[in-house]
Design an enzyme around this catalytic site. Structure first.
Site, PDB file in Angstrom:
ATOM      1  N   ILE A  70      41.687  -6.385  20.498  1.00  0.00           N
ATOM      2  CA  ILE A  70      42.508  -7.019  19.396  1.00  0.00           C
ATOM      3  C   ILE A  70      41.634  -8.570  19.353  1.00  0.00           C
ATOM      4  O   ILE A  70      41.621  -9.104  20.371  1.00  0.00           O
ATOM      5  CB  ILE A  70      44.062  -7.309  19.578  1.00  0.00           C
ATOM      6  CG1 ILE A  70      44.743  -8.301  18.675  1.00  0.00           C
ATOM      7  CG2 ILE A  70      44.270  -7.536  20.808  1.00  0.00           C
ATOM      8  CD1 ILE A  70      45.927  -8.110  18.649  1.00  0.00           C
ATOM      9  N   GLU A 104      44.411  -2.749  28.894  1.00  0.00           N
ATOM     10  CA  GLU A 104      43.998  -3.692  30.127  1.00  0.00           C
ATOM     11  C   GLU A 104      43.387  -4.806  29.606  1.00  0.00           C
ATOM     12  O   GLU A 104      42.776  -4.929  28.565  1.00  0.00           O
ATOM     13  CB  GLU A 104      42.675  -2.908  30.705  1.00  0.00           C
ATOM     14  CG  GLU A 104      42.983  -1.754  31.623  1.00  0.00           C
ATOM     15  CD  GLU A 104      42.634  -0.408  30.985  1.00  0.00           C
ATOM     16  OE1 GLU A 104      42.193  -0.369  29.970  1.00  0.00           O
ATOM     17  OE2 GLU A 104      43.032   0.671  31.493  1.00  0.00           O
ATOM     18  N   ASN A 109      42.593 -14.141  31.179  1.00  0.00           N
ATOM     19  CA  ASN A 109      42.526 -14.178  29.614  1.00  0.00           C
ATOM     20  C   ASN A 109      44.002 -14.548  29.283  1.00  0.00           C
ATOM     21  O   ASN A 109      44.793 -13.879  28.780  1.00  0.00           O
ATOM     22  CB  ASN A 109      42.248 -12.913  29.010  1.00  0.00           C
ATOM     23  CG  ASN A 109      42.055 -12.851  27.434  1.00  0.00           C
ATOM     24  OD1 ASN A 109      42.507 -14.048  27.106  1.00  0.00           O
ATOM     25  ND2 ASN A 109      41.378 -12.235  27.018  1.00  0.00           N
ATOM     26  N   TYR A 116      50.557 -10.632  24.618  1.00  0.00           N
ATOM     27  CA  TYR A 116      51.116  -9.245  25.018  1.00  0.00           C
ATOM     28  C   TYR A 116      52.805  -9.657  25.565  1.00  0.00           C
ATOM     29  O   TYR A 116      53.597  -8.893  25.229  1.00  0.00           O
ATOM     30  CB  TYR A 116      49.865  -8.559  25.817  1.00  0.00           C
ATOM     31  CG  TYR A 116      48.991  -8.214  25.437  1.00  0.00           C
ATOM     32  CD1 TYR A 116      48.765  -7.794  24.055  1.00  0.00           C
ATOM     33  CD2 TYR A 116      47.685  -8.631  26.170  1.00  0.00           C
ATOM     34  CE1 TYR A 116      47.397  -7.426  23.718  1.00  0.00           C
ATOM     35  CE2 TYR A 116      46.404  -7.995  25.511  1.00  0.00           C
ATOM     36  CZ  TYR A 116      46.349  -7.547  24.304  1.00  0.00           C
ATOM     37  OH  TYR A 116      45.206  -7.368  23.859  1.00  0.00           O
TER      38      TYR A 116
HETATM   39  C1  LIG Z   1      44.092 -13.279  22.117  1.00  0.00           C
HETATM   40  C2  LIG Z   1      43.785 -13.283  20.437  1.00  0.00           C
HETATM   41  C3  LIG Z   1      43.723 -12.112  19.922  1.00  0.00           C
HETATM   42  C4  LIG Z   1      45.174 -14.285  20.014  1.00  0.00           C
HETATM   43  O1  LIG Z   1      45.057 -14.412  18.673  1.00  0.00           O
HETATM   44  P1  LIG Z   1      45.730 -15.602  17.973  1.00  0.00           P
HETATM   45  O2  LIG Z   1      45.339 -15.381  16.489  1.00  0.00           O
HETATM   46  O3  LIG Z   1      44.954 -16.562  18.695  1.00  0.00           O
HETATM   47  O4  LIG Z   1      47.084 -15.331  18.575  1.00  0.00           O
HETATM   48  P2  LIG Z   1      48.404 -16.016  18.041  1.00  0.00           P
HETATM   49  O5  LIG Z   1      48.056 -17.296  16.939  1.00  0.00           O
HETATM   50  O6  LIG Z   1      48.986 -14.912  17.077  1.00  0.00           O
HETATM   51  O7  LIG Z   1      49.265 -16.384  19.057  1.00  0.00           O
HETATM   52  C5  LIG Z   1      50.224 -15.492  19.547  1.00  0.00           C
HETATM   53  C6  LIG Z   1      50.464 -15.590  21.179  1.00  0.00           C
HETATM   54  O8  LIG Z   1      49.516 -15.909  21.923  1.00  0.00           O
HETATM   55  C7  LIG Z   1      49.620 -16.939  22.852  1.00  0.00           C
HETATM   56  N1  LIG Z   1      48.277 -17.420  22.686  1.00  0.00           N
HETATM   57  C8  LIG Z   1      47.509 -17.643  21.627  1.00  0.00           C
HETATM   58  N2  LIG Z   1      46.224 -18.473  21.887  1.00  0.00           N
HETATM   59  C9  LIG Z   1      46.676 -19.068  23.191  1.00  0.00           C
HETATM   60  C10 LIG Z   1      45.971 -19.985  24.145  1.00  0.00           C
HETATM   61  N3  LIG Z   1      44.804 -20.608  23.797  1.00  0.00           N
HETATM   62  N4  LIG Z   1      46.685 -20.304  25.380  1.00  0.00           N
HETATM   63  C11 LIG Z   1      47.729 -19.732  25.518  1.00  0.00           C
HETATM   64  N5  LIG Z   1      48.361 -18.845  24.712  1.00  0.00           N
HETATM   65  C12 LIG Z   1      47.726 -18.541  23.773  1.00  0.00           C
HETATM   66  C13 LIG Z   1      50.800 -17.721  22.582  1.00  0.00           C
HETATM   67  O9  LIG Z   1      51.871 -17.251  23.487  1.00  0.00           O
HETATM   68  C14 LIG Z   1      51.239 -17.494  21.248  1.00  0.00           C
HETATM   69  O10 LIG Z   1      52.505 -17.434  20.957  1.00  0.00           O
HETATM   70  P3  LIG Z   1      53.236 -18.797  20.244  1.00  0.00           P
HETATM   71  O11 LIG Z   1      52.271 -18.955  18.807  1.00  0.00           O
HETATM   72  O12 LIG Z   1      54.466 -18.301  20.031  1.00  0.00           O
HETATM   73  O13 LIG Z   1      52.864 -19.531  21.243  1.00  0.00           O
HETATM   74  C15 LIG Z   1      42.657 -14.391  20.499  1.00  0.00           C
HETATM   75  O14 LIG Z   1      42.822 -15.364  21.415  1.00  0.00           O
HETATM   76  C16 LIG Z   1      41.299 -13.740  20.667  1.00  0.00           C
HETATM   77  O15 LIG Z   1      40.864 -13.239  19.697  1.00  0.00           O
HETATM   78  N6  LIG Z   1      40.834 -13.821  21.741  1.00  0.00           N
HETATM   79  C17 LIG Z   1      39.340 -13.125  22.187  1.00  0.00           C
HETATM   80  C18 LIG Z   1      39.485 -11.796  22.385  1.00  0.00           C
HETATM   81  C19 LIG Z   1      40.352 -11.123  23.425  1.00  0.00           C
HETATM   82  O16 LIG Z   1      40.261 -11.590  24.306  1.00  0.00           O
HETATM   83  N7  LIG Z   1      41.507 -10.129  22.920  1.00  0.00           N
HETATM   84  C20 LIG Z   1      42.179  -9.742  23.963  1.00  0.00           C
HETATM   85  C21 LIG Z   1      41.677  -8.496  24.786  1.00  0.00           C
HETATM   86  S1  LIG Z   1      41.094  -7.248  24.051  1.00  0.00           S
END
Ligand SMILES: CC(C)(COP(=O)(O)OP(=O)(O)OC[C@H]1O[C@@H](n2cnc3c(N)ncnc32)[C@H](O)[C@@H]1OP(=O)(O)O)[C@@H](O)C(=O)NCCC(=O)NCCS
Length: 144
Positions: A70, A104, A109, A116
């Site tokens: 994701i 996983e 991260n 999650y």
């Molecule tokens: C993980 C990832 C998909 C989150 O996507 P995103 O669009 O930024 O997430 P959202 O804006 O919907 O945030 C959802 C929740 O995630 C958490 N979150 C997102 N970014 C965060 C950060 N930098 N630090 C801490 N928590 C964070 C928070 O709990 C947030 O909830 P809130 O908005 O109610 O506080 C993004 O950071 C990403 O693409 N990361 C790189 C790829 C990766 O590691 N994927 C997962 C493993 S396969």
């Protein structure tokens, strides 16, 4: 407006050149292409005005599924797109009669683990050195 669709090969071609620089370095293009054509894999893409903002995918085995990835475009993170994708992945799993969802995640991260947890995933395991020198946490969500 952001909409979520089933990801097509055309979508992948669209982001082929920026896959690693603008999204993440998790998979290369050819591994991803193979995944997209796997009969047990399902991928979704979040789009706005034809710009691909993120994608997420699962692989199913009977009534279980694994979240394979994701990923949100680096410049579009923390805007709710990861949550939108995960919500749609859970809906998709319900429609496929999946009862348990696993994943996983690298123990370092924090953004992903927070995402999650927000959706009710619980820690159920630990895989030492799963990502080279980093450990993985195994998470699970039941009763989708
Ligand atoms: C993980 C990832 C998909 C989150 O996507 P995103 O669009 O930024 O997430 P959202 O804006 O919907 O945030 C959802 C929740 O995630 C958490 N979150 C997102 N970014 C965060 C950060 N930098 N630090 C801490 N928590 C964070 C928070 O709990 C947030 O909830 P809130 O908005 O109610 O506080 C993004 O950071 C990403 O693409 N990361 C790189 C790829 C990766 O590691 N994927 C997962 C493993 S396969």
């Amino acid at each position: 407006m952001i909409e979520v669709y089933k990801m097509s090969l055309n979508d992948l071609e669209n982001i082929k050149e920026i896959l690693i620089s603008d999204f993440d370095d998790f998979w290369n293009y050819s591994t991803f292409k193979e995944e997209l054509s796997n009969a047990n894999s399902y991928y979704l893409v979040a789009k706005s005005d034809n710009e691909i903002l993120g994608f997420a995918g699962i692989k199913t085995v009977l009534d279980e599924a694994d979240i394979m990835n994701i990923v949100v475009k680096k410049s579009k993170r923390k805007l709710g797109i990861g949550s939108l994708l995960l919500k749609n992945i859970i809906e998709l799993c319900k429609n496929l009669n999946i009862s348990t969802l696993f994943l996983e995640v690298n123990e370092k991260n924090t953004p992903a683990i927070s995402l999650y947890k927000k959706f009710g995933f619980k820690n159920v395991g630990f895989r030492k050195n799963y990502y080279k020198e980093n450990n993985a946490i195994v998470m699970k969500k039941e009763n989708l």
